[in-house]
Enzyme design. Structure first.
Site, PDB file in Angstrom:
ATOM      1  CB  SER A 212      -0.914   0.017   1.123  1.00 26.97           C
ATOM      2  OG  SER A 212      -0.148   0.055   2.427  1.00 26.97           O
TER       3      SER A 212
ATOM      4  CG  ASP B 281       6.986  -3.014  -2.517  1.00 28.61           C
ATOM      5  OD1 ASP B 281       6.889  -4.337  -2.931  1.00 28.61           O
ATOM      6  OD2 ASP B 281       7.254  -2.741  -1.328  1.00 28.61           O
TER       7      ASP B 281
HETATM    8  C1  GLA Z   1       8.906  -5.036   1.540  1.00 32.15           C
HETATM    9  C2  GLA Z   1       9.939  -4.104   0.692  1.00 32.15           C
HETATM   10  C3  GLA Z   1      10.335  -4.735  -0.743  1.00 32.15           C
HETATM   11  C4  GLA Z   1      10.975  -5.957  -0.427  1.00 32.15           C
HETATM   12  C5  GLA Z   1      10.204  -7.144   0.257  1.00 32.15           C
HETATM   13  C6  GLA Z   1      10.339  -8.296   0.361  1.00 32.15           C
HETATM   14  O1  GLA Z   1       7.719  -5.296   0.653  1.00 32.15           O
HETATM   15  O2  GLA Z   1       9.190  -2.888   0.522  1.00 32.15           O
HETATM   16  O3  GLA Z   1      11.276  -3.732  -1.395  1.00 32.15           O
HETATM   17  O4  GLA Z   1      12.220  -6.157  -0.079  1.00 32.15           O
HETATM   18  O5  GLA Z   1       9.507  -6.425   1.408  1.00 32.15           O
HETATM   19  O6  GLA Z   1      10.730  -9.158  -0.828  1.00 32.15           O
END
Ligand code: GLA
Length: 369
Positions: A113, A158
């Protein structure tokens, strides 16, 4: 001339494989969800950023753009304010704006989010300010907001997923080279469903465990004499690391990158037996996150076991860990049973009932109006 208000949407994501590999310059395989964050923005001539969230009513946050610096805004508003700061730090002249955000993504559920918030606001601010920023660059700008303004040392998956995924596809992203390959991922066409199980345990990336894993990976890379673990392709050299914990951390990262590559290859080949195979890879990925990387949590482990017993092809936790969601691949014919079994298993343990999200591979961020 007055510029009209605009609305931009950015989706959350689920990750098929490659967890904690992004900051190791390794491979990830996310897809965008249908749910996400909408940022409706109108320009202002007074150099102010006025931020409102439908999820936090009665709390408008007003900040002069010129006074933005890491630490100057806290809470949810740090994400959009951080994006304005990061754009300006990259040399982009962002103008003032009133931004209203609305989200149908659960917060802290491991479905990204925060990146959806950053990316919807980034696109709205760029458009209002007449800035054209290539999306891979914008992903880096949004990530910098999260790293330096909010203070969460996350990787690039993300923001990349929110900005670059394609409908009906997962994206194999090499976080070292930024090379992205779109891989067809159409569970429904294969009689399957991708199901997100929100375990209702909220995770927080600013907490110490995420940063601790990152530091352990950097140390393991140093011991192996490489820049980042993502460049290591086999497990043979792991004997060089005498510390058993660091060795397990490295084994997770290296094996998860291999699984991401294998999964993408299986999806590209599009064979009939792909889903049982993808399911086995998900299970291996979960075991690696649970045992080698030690970022799983009891509600996720139970969700994986119960989903498997009820007929799922496979399941794994997604996101940073210590809370959040599990992604399961399920034959459509077993979807109802899997959900019912999970709800019952959580009730038996006195846990908050899980929530379910249909994870339909959806388009990346876009302008709504
Ligand atoms: C979170 C972080 C990402 C990634 C994941 C694990 O979502 O924001 O950058 O490291 O954890 O894959």
């Amino acid at each position: 001339m007055e510029t009209a208000a605009e609305a931009w949407f950015a989706p959350g994501r689920a990750n098929l494989m490659g967890e904690h590999t992004d900051y190791n310059e390794g491979l990830v395989l996310p897809f965008a969800l249908a749910k996400g964050v909408t940022a409706a923005a109108a320009p202002r001539d007074d150099g102010l950023l006025v931020l409102r969230s439908k999820q936090v009513p009665d709390e408008a946050v007003t900040v002069p753009l010129d006074s933005l610096e890491p630490g100057s805004v806290r809470g949810w508003a740090a994400y959009p304010a951080g994006v304005a700061w990061s754009l300006r730090a990259a040399g982009y002249a962002v103008r003032g704006a009133s931004v209203d955000v609305d989200s149908d993504l659960p917060v802290g559920a491991g479905v990204s989010s925060s990146a959806a918030l950053e990316c919807s606001v980034a696109l709205a601010l760029c458009s209002l300010s007449g800035l054209i920023v290539p999306r891979p660059e914008l992903a880096g700008i949004a990530k910098r907001a999260e790293n330096e303004f909010v203070g969460a040392p996350t990787g690039i998956i993300d923001q990349s997923a929110a900005l670059l995924c394609e409908q009906g596809h997962a994206m194999l992203l090499d976080c070292g080279t930024q090379r992205a390959t779109q891989v067809p991922f159409l569970p429904a066409a294969a009689g399957a469903a991708a199901l997100i199980i929100d375990t209702r345990v909220v995770h927080a990336l600013v907490s110490g465990e995420y940063a601790a894993r990152r530091a352990e990976c950097e140390e393991a890379a140093r011991l192996l004499g490489v820049r980042a673990l993502g460049s290591v392709t086999g497990l043979a050299g792991l004997g060089e690391i005498s510390d058993p914990v660091l060795r397990r951390r490295a084994r997770h990262v290296i094996s998860d990158c291999a699984r991401a590559r294998a999964m993408a290859a299986a999806l590209l080949a599009g064979e009939d037996e792909a889903y049982p195979y993808l399911g086995r890879l998900l299970l291996e990925g979960h075991a690696s996150l649970r045992d080698d990387f030690e970022v799983s949590w009891p509600e996720a482990d139970v969700a994986v076991d119960v989903a498997m017993a009820a007929g799922a092809y496979g399941a794994k936790m997604i996101g940073g860990g210590f809370g959040g969601s599990v992604l399961a691949l399920v034959p459509v014919s077993r979807d109802r049973e899997v959900r019912a079994a999970l709800t019952e298993a959580y009730a038996d343990r006195g846990w908050i009932p899980p929530d379910f999200i249909d994870a339909v591979p959806s388009p990346a961020a876009r302008k709504l109006r």
